[in-house]
Design a protein around this motif. Structure first.
Motif, PDB file in Angstrom:
ATOM      1  N   ALA A 176       9.988  -8.898  -5.183  1.00 11.65           N
ATOM      2  CA  ALA A 176      11.059  -7.904  -5.247  1.00 11.65           C
ATOM      3  C   ALA A 176      10.696  -6.825  -4.240  1.00 11.65           C
ATOM      4  N   PRO A 177      11.616  -6.419  -3.372  1.00 19.55           N
ATOM      5  CA  PRO A 177      11.272  -5.449  -2.334  1.00 19.55           C
ATOM      6  C   PRO A 177      11.053  -4.035  -2.851  1.00 19.55           C
ATOM      7  N   TYR A 178      11.664  -3.724  -3.989  1.00 19.27           N
ATOM      8  CA  TYR A 178      11.530  -2.389  -4.563  1.00 19.27           C
ATOM      9  C   TYR A 178      11.255  -2.490  -6.063  1.00 19.27           C
ATOM     10  N   GLY A 179      10.644  -1.437  -6.597  1.00 16.37           N
ATOM     11  CA  GLY A 179      10.372  -1.399  -8.023  1.00 16.37           C
ATOM     12  C   GLY A 179      10.220   0.030  -8.504  1.00 16.37           C
ATOM     13  N   ILE A 180      10.322   0.215  -9.807  1.00 18.00           N
ATOM     14  CA  ILE A 180      10.140   1.532 -10.422  1.00 18.00           C
ATOM     15  C   ILE A 180       8.925   1.456 -11.336  1.00 18.00           C
ATOM     16  N   VAL A 181       7.927   2.253 -11.040  1.00 16.05           N
ATOM     17  CA  VAL A 181       6.672   2.255 -11.803  1.00 16.05           C
ATOM     18  C   VAL A 181       6.185   3.689 -11.935  1.00 16.05           C
ATOM     19  N   TYR A 182       5.057   3.852 -12.589  1.00 18.07           N
ATOM     20  CA  TYR A 182       4.433   5.160 -12.651  1.00 18.07           C
ATOM     21  C   TYR A 182       3.665   5.444 -11.358  1.00 18.07           C
ATOM     22  N   ALA A 183       3.495   6.704 -11.065  1.00 21.09           N
ATOM     23  CA  ALA A 183       2.729   7.091  -9.875  1.00 21.09           C
ATOM     24  C   ALA A 183       1.318   6.531  -9.922  1.00 21.09           C
ATOM     25  N   THR A 184       0.742   6.463 -11.112  1.00 23.56           N
ATOM     26  CA  THR A 184      -0.620   5.947 -11.255  1.00 23.56           C
ATOM     27  C   THR A 184      -0.709   4.463 -10.928  1.00 23.56           C
ATOM     28  N   ASP A 185       0.358   3.715 -11.169  1.00 22.23           N
ATOM     29  CA  ASP A 185       0.363   2.292 -10.822  1.00 22.23           C
ATOM     30  C   ASP A 185       0.343   2.116  -9.310  1.00 22.23           C
ATOM     31  N   ALA A 186       1.107   2.941  -8.629  1.00 16.18           N
ATOM     32  CA  ALA A 186       1.152   2.858  -7.167  1.00 16.18           C
ATOM     33  C   ALA A 186      -0.214   3.156  -6.557  1.00 16.18           C
ATOM     34  N   VAL A 187      -0.943   4.105  -7.152  1.00 16.91           N
ATOM     35  CA  VAL A 187      -2.289   4.430  -6.664  1.00 16.91           C
ATOM     36  C   VAL A 187      -3.206   3.223  -6.773  1.00 16.91           C
ATOM     37  N   ALA A 188      -2.992   2.410  -7.796  1.00 20.02           N
ATOM     38  CA  ALA A 188      -3.880   1.284  -8.066  1.00 20.02           C
ATOM     39  C   ALA A 188      -3.594   0.044  -7.230  1.00 20.02           C
ATOM     40  N   GLU A 189      -2.523   0.043  -6.452  1.00 20.05           N
ATOM     41  CA  GLU A 189      -2.126  -1.162  -5.719  1.00 20.05           C
ATOM     42  C   GLU A 189      -1.904  -0.860  -4.237  1.00 20.05           C
ATOM     43  N   GLU A 190      -2.787  -1.393  -3.377  1.00 22.80           N
ATOM     44  CA  GLU A 190      -2.722  -1.108  -1.940  1.00 22.80           C
ATOM     45  C   GLU A 190      -1.567  -1.806  -1.241  1.00 22.80           C
ATOM     46  N   ARG A 191      -0.979  -2.797  -1.865  1.00 21.79           N
ATOM     47  CA  ARG A 191       0.072  -3.584  -1.219  1.00 21.79           C
ATOM     48  C   ARG A 191       1.470  -2.996  -1.393  1.00 21.79           C
ATOM     49  N   VAL A 192       1.555  -1.822  -2.009  1.00 23.49           N
ATOM     50  CA  VAL A 192       2.847  -1.166  -2.145  1.00 23.49           C
ATOM     51  C   VAL A 192       2.741   0.262  -1.623  1.00 23.49           C
ATOM     52  N   SER A 193       3.873   0.865  -1.357  1.00 26.23           N
ATOM     53  CA  SER A 193       3.906   2.261  -0.928  1.00 26.23           C
ATOM     54  C   SER A 193       4.965   3.005  -1.736  1.00 26.23           C
ATOM     55  N   VAL A 194       4.714   4.270  -1.973  1.00 29.30           N
ATOM     56  CA  VAL A 194       5.678   5.115  -2.672  1.00 29.30           C
ATOM     57  C   VAL A 194       6.697   5.621  -1.665  1.00 29.30           C
ATOM     58  N   VAL A 195       7.962   5.341  -1.925  1.00 32.93           N
ATOM     59  CA  VAL A 195       9.011   5.779  -0.995  1.00 32.93           C
ATOM     60  C   VAL A 195       9.825   6.940  -1.555  1.00 32.93           C
ATOM     61  N   ALA A 196       9.705   7.208  -2.852  1.00 30.71           N
ATOM     62  CA  ALA A 196      10.421   8.347  -3.450  1.00 30.71           C
ATOM     63  C   ALA A 196       9.844   8.625  -4.844  1.00 30.71           C
TER      64      ALA A 196
END
Length: 256
Positions: A180-200
């Motif tokens: 899936a090209p986009y997803g909604i998660v917690y900010a802490t999840d994004a910190v834990a995964e190098e293969r995604v980036s926070v866009v908003a």
């Protein structure tokens, strides 16, 4: 910092034990979004105390239902107050032990190294692809995400394209793997995964406050390890735990 009532309960439990505390296993049911922070805390706590932490990670809804069905948990950490409220109403929490542990933010992530975008542009950016979210009617991250999209007037448009996952870490994996090209998660999840980036980042006023309460489970549901569990509750309010939570992007509740 622990509240006075919780500190008193934990200290009373500790003082009721023999002078030398023995090593014991503590069973913790924790929201999946706490995996990285609690993993670090687990290592430090076990090294300092000799106790063994057995942590089960899953969506808060699944964990709460297991406790309702008699699962032998000593401590429950939920990703939202609602599921903790349900256990409290059922009389399954040890009196005086509930408190808010950490806070979190909700973010929109994309696969790989993506540029920042306006959340309102998501339908166009998504096209015919899927939006990864945790279960929108059961798992806190999904509930918050649906509330925010509804507040922003986007839910009706995006709902048919939502790919629902059992928990927020499963939704994160869908985006990390490019399913899936986009997803909604917690900010802490994004910190834990190098293969995604926070866009908003979703506006804080677009969803209920993201607060993680924790509590000890009442004796009649577990019947064991009360003293060791109390010790871990105190540890979670200490400097080592606070640093681990902060490093993963968690915030501190206003009353702590």
């Amino acid at each position: 910092m622990l509240t006075r009532s919780l500190t008193a309960v934990c200290l009373a439990a500790l003082l009721a034990t023999p002078a030398t505390l023995y090593a014991d296993q503590i069973t913790v049911f924790a929201a999946a979004s706490m995996t990285n922070a609690l993993g670090e805390i687990e290592t430090a706590f076990e090294a300092e105390t000799g106790h063994d932490l057995a942590i089960s990670y899953a969506g808060s809804s699944a964990l709460a239902r297991q406790i309702q069905q008699g699962a032998p948990a000593d401590i429950f950490i939920s990703a939202n107050p609602g599921w903790m409220d349900a256990l409290e109403e059922d009389g399954l929490l040890a009196e005086g032990t509930r408190r808010d542990l950490v806070t979190n933010d909700l973010v929109l992530i994309a696969t790989g190294d993506a540029e920042a975008m306006e959340i309102e542009a998501l339908p166009e950016a998504l096209g015919d692809d899927r939006l990864a979210m945790a279960l929108v009617d059961a798992v806190p991250a999904g509930i918050y995400g649906k509330a925010s999209l509804t507040h922003l007037g986007l839910w009706d448009t995006l709902a048919p394209q939502v790919a629902q996952a059992d928990n927020v870490r499963a939704a994160l994996a869908l985006v990390a793997l490019g399913e899936a090209p986009y997803g909604i998660v917690y900010a802490t999840d994004a910190v834990a995964e190098e293969r995604v980036s926070v866009v908003a980042t979703f506006p804080a006023d677009s969803h209920p406050p993201i607060v993680y309460p924790m509590a000890m489970i009442a004796d009649h549901n577990t019947g064991r390890n009360t003293e060791a569990a109390a010790e871990f509750m105190l540890y979670l309010g200490g400097e080592t735990a606070r640093e681990a939570f902060a490093a993963q992007g968690f915030g501190t509740p206003a009353d702590n």
